[in-house]
Scaffold this active site. Structure first.
Site, PDB file in Angstrom:
ATOM      1  CE  LYS A 192     -35.855  52.487  28.916  1.00 39.84           C
ATOM      2  NZ  LYS A 192     -37.012  51.665  29.428  1.00 39.84           N
ATOM      3  CB  ALA A 228     -32.418  56.226  20.169  1.00 39.07           C
ATOM      4  N   GLY A 273     -41.532  42.612  32.948  1.00 34.59           N
ATOM      5  CA  GLY A 273     -40.344  42.824  33.667  1.00 34.59           C
ATOM      6  C   GLY A 273     -40.760  43.022  34.839  1.00 34.59           C
ATOM      7  CE1 TYR A 294     -32.388  51.555  29.380  1.00 37.09           C
ATOM      8  CE2 TYR A 294     -31.491  53.803  29.567  1.00 37.09           C
ATOM      9  CZ  TYR A 294     -32.316  52.657  29.995  1.00 37.09           C
ATOM     10  OH  TYR A 294     -32.984  52.744  31.189  1.00 37.09           O
ATOM     11  CB  SER A 339     -34.541  56.163  30.805  1.00 37.43           C
ATOM     12  OG  SER A 339     -33.270  56.496  31.369  1.00 37.43           O
ATOM     13  CG  ASN A 391     -40.774  47.892  34.507  1.00 40.54           C
ATOM     14  OD1 ASN A 391     -40.058  48.892  34.886  1.00 40.54           O
ATOM     15  ND2 ASN A 391     -40.322  46.674  34.648  1.00 40.54           N
ATOM     16  CB  SER A 436     -38.876  38.790  37.496  1.00 39.40           C
ATOM     17  OG  SER A 436     -38.035  39.662  36.486  1.00 39.40           O
ATOM     18  NE  ARG A 437     -34.077  40.352  37.443  1.00 41.46           N
ATOM     19  CZ  ARG A 437     -33.129  41.193  36.796  1.00 41.46           C
ATOM     20  NH1 ARG A 437     -32.192  41.884  37.481  1.00 41.46           N
ATOM     21  NH2 ARG A 437     -33.000  40.966  35.599  1.00 41.46           N
TER      22      ARG A 437
HETATM   23  P1  NAP Z   1     -33.914  45.362  36.549  1.00 34.75           P
HETATM   24  O1  NAP Z   1     -34.132  45.368  37.940  1.00 34.75           O
HETATM   25  O2  NAP Z   1     -32.678  45.070  35.783  1.00 34.75           O
HETATM   26  O3  NAP Z   1     -35.144  44.467  35.830  1.00 34.75           O
HETATM   27  C1  NAP Z   1     -35.434  44.452  34.644  1.00 34.75           C
HETATM   28  C2  NAP Z   1     -36.535  43.562  34.119  1.00 34.75           C
HETATM   29  O4  NAP Z   1     -37.027  43.384  32.873  1.00 34.75           O
HETATM   30  C3  NAP Z   1     -36.781  42.179  34.773  1.00 34.75           C
HETATM   31  O5  NAP Z   1     -38.101  41.863  35.126  1.00 34.75           O
HETATM   32  C4  NAP Z   1     -36.102  41.390  33.472  1.00 34.75           C
HETATM   33  O6  NAP Z   1     -36.390  40.050  33.540  1.00 34.75           O
HETATM   34  C5  NAP Z   1     -37.101  42.099  32.502  1.00 34.75           C
HETATM   35  N1  NAP Z   1     -36.187  42.095  31.123  1.00 34.75           N
HETATM   36  C6  NAP Z   1     -34.942  42.288  30.816  1.00 34.75           C
HETATM   37  N2  NAP Z   1     -34.662  42.023  29.447  1.00 34.75           N
HETATM   38  C7  NAP Z   1     -35.795  41.494  29.024  1.00 34.75           C
HETATM   39  C8  NAP Z   1     -36.231  40.881  27.654  1.00 34.75           C
HETATM   40  N3  NAP Z   1     -35.439  40.806  26.737  1.00 34.75           N
HETATM   41  N4  NAP Z   1     -37.378  40.474  27.851  1.00 34.75           N
HETATM   42  C9  NAP Z   1     -38.520  40.487  28.638  1.00 34.75           C
HETATM   43  N5  NAP Z   1     -37.951  40.970  29.772  1.00 34.75           N
HETATM   44  C10 NAP Z   1     -36.709  41.433  29.908  1.00 34.75           C
HETATM   45  O7  NAP Z   1     -34.395  46.716  35.938  1.00 34.75           O
HETATM   46  P2  NAP Z   1     -35.053  48.079  36.659  1.00 34.75           P
HETATM   47  O8  NAP Z   1     -34.121  48.816  37.095  1.00 34.75           O
HETATM   48  O9  NAP Z   1     -36.176  47.548  37.450  1.00 34.75           O
HETATM   49  O10 NAP Z   1     -35.673  48.816  35.138  1.00 34.75           O
HETATM   50  C11 NAP Z   1     -36.988  48.734  34.897  1.00 34.75           C
HETATM   51  C12 NAP Z   1     -37.284  49.726  33.742  1.00 34.75           C
HETATM   52  O11 NAP Z   1     -36.802  50.901  34.321  1.00 34.75           O
HETATM   53  C13 NAP Z   1     -36.560  49.331  32.398  1.00 34.75           C
HETATM   54  O12 NAP Z   1     -37.111  49.676  31.360  1.00 34.75           O
HETATM   55  C14 NAP Z   1     -35.205  50.571  32.717  1.00 34.75           C
HETATM   56  O13 NAP Z   1     -34.860  50.742  31.357  1.00 34.75           O
HETATM   57  C15 NAP Z   1     -35.952  51.601  33.212  1.00 34.75           C
HETATM   58  N6  NAP Z   1     -35.131  52.696  33.990  1.00 34.75           N
HETATM   59  C16 NAP Z   1     -34.655  51.917  35.021  1.00 34.75           C
HETATM   60  C17 NAP Z   1     -33.738  52.876  35.769  1.00 34.75           C
HETATM   61  C18 NAP Z   1     -32.743  52.415  36.733  1.00 34.75           C
HETATM   62  O14 NAP Z   1     -32.018  53.198  37.531  1.00 34.75           O
HETATM   63  N7  NAP Z   1     -32.584  51.235  37.542  1.00 34.75           N
HETATM   64  C19 NAP Z   1     -33.659  54.558  35.217  1.00 34.75           C
HETATM   65  C20 NAP Z   1     -34.528  54.731  34.319  1.00 34.75           C
HETATM   66  C21 NAP Z   1     -35.246  53.875  33.457  1.00 34.75           C
HETATM   67  P3  NAP Z   1     -35.608  38.892  34.152  1.00 34.75           P
HETATM   68  O15 NAP Z   1     -35.828  39.233  35.716  1.00 34.75           O
HETATM   69  O16 NAP Z   1     -36.384  37.444  33.896  1.00 34.75           O
HETATM   70  O17 NAP Z   1     -34.316  39.228  34.002  1.00 34.75           O
END
Ligand code: NAP
Length: 245
Positions: free
Chosen positions: A156, A154, A9, A152, A139, A87, A11-12
């Protein structure tokens, strides 16, 4: 010494920031994406601007066979693997009684099973190198639960059990395994909720704001560094003080 990392993950959001932070620490980096190829290629170009090799791989981690395969592809393309950052993830906001079995299984597969099988493939490369770092991006919800995402929370929380178990099993191989629990981070994942309820959320956070992805990436990349050699089995919160253990 040559170091190679895989960030799922990448890409973003947090994954993209982690890829850049690892590149700044001297890692060549492979990133995976599910659908956002152009974004992933943009991250790879930034990694290359930092003077490191970048590899972009597509993988939908809802398929455990693909999750395994993409780790092999990363290690082959980079010439080894020293760090794995599990991630990739997504949220699905649903009251618990509306979560279907299919929703539940997909969430557990992408979040937990993918991390498990990726580690199974990655560890032999790390053991051979005599150096390894695994970081699982969990998380805040693993610690607090979630009324609108029981699957989610569970999944995490499962990552925290996996982290400690692998830390025990892999310590003799010089491989550390840790988890990071972000709170609210300004990424696409919660853009909508921060737009709708931003003031209310910020009021609950002692530091008064959401994190920038690089603030989480800094901790993940530290855990992947040589300097973090004596930290294993830990869960590190990066949450602006919203929950203090
Ligand atoms: P994000 O900006 O939505 O990016 C999600 C990334 O995961 C993207 O690279 C996406 O690929 C990839 N992805 C999503 N579904 C996938 C799948 N089925 N198979 C393979 N790749 C997949 O998310 P983020 O906020 O950076 O979150 C990153 C991690 O941190 C996650 O595990 C999230 O649960 C955790 N987290 C985030 C927060 C928050 O506040 N943002 C808080 C706690 C934990 P594409 O770009 O191709 O869609």
């Amino acid at each position: 010494m040559k170091r190679c990392a895989l960030v799922t993950g990448g890409s973003r959001g947090i994954g993209a920031a982690t890829a850049l932070a690892l590149a700044a620490k001297g890692y060549d980096v492979a990133i995976t994406y599910r659908s956002q190829r152009v974004a992933a290629e943009g991250v790879a170009a930034e990694v290359e601007r930092l003077g490191r090799k970048a590899v972009v791989l597509q993988a939908d981690l809802a398929d455990p066979a693909r999750a395994r395969e993409v780790v092999r592809e990363a290690a082959d393309a980079l010439g080894g693997l020293h760090a794995l950052v599990n991630n990739a993830g997504y949220v699905q906001r649903l009251p618990w009684e509306e979560i279907s079995l299919e929703d539940w299984e997909r969430m557990l597969t992408v979040t937990l099973t993918a991390a498990f099988v990726a580690a199974q493939v990655a560890v032999p490369y790390m053991a051979e190198a005599g150096f390894g770092r695994i970081v699982n991006v969990s998380s805040l919800r693993a610690l607090t639960g979630s009324a609108h995402g029981a699957h989610y929370a569970a999944a995490k929380a499962g990552l925290l059990g996996l982290t400690k178990s692998l830390a025990l099993a892999l310590a003799p191989h010089g491989i550390t395994v840790n988890a990071v629990c972000p709170g609210f981070v300004a990424t696409d994942m919660n853009r909508e909720v921060l737009e709708k309820r931003g003031d209310e959320i910020r009021a609950q956070i002692p530091l008064g704001r959401a994190a920038e992805p690089r603030e989480v990436a800094a901790v993940v990349s530290f855990l992947c560094s040589e300097e973090a050699s004596y930290i294993t089995g830990e869960t590190i919160s990066v949450n602006g003080g919203i929950r203090m253990d």
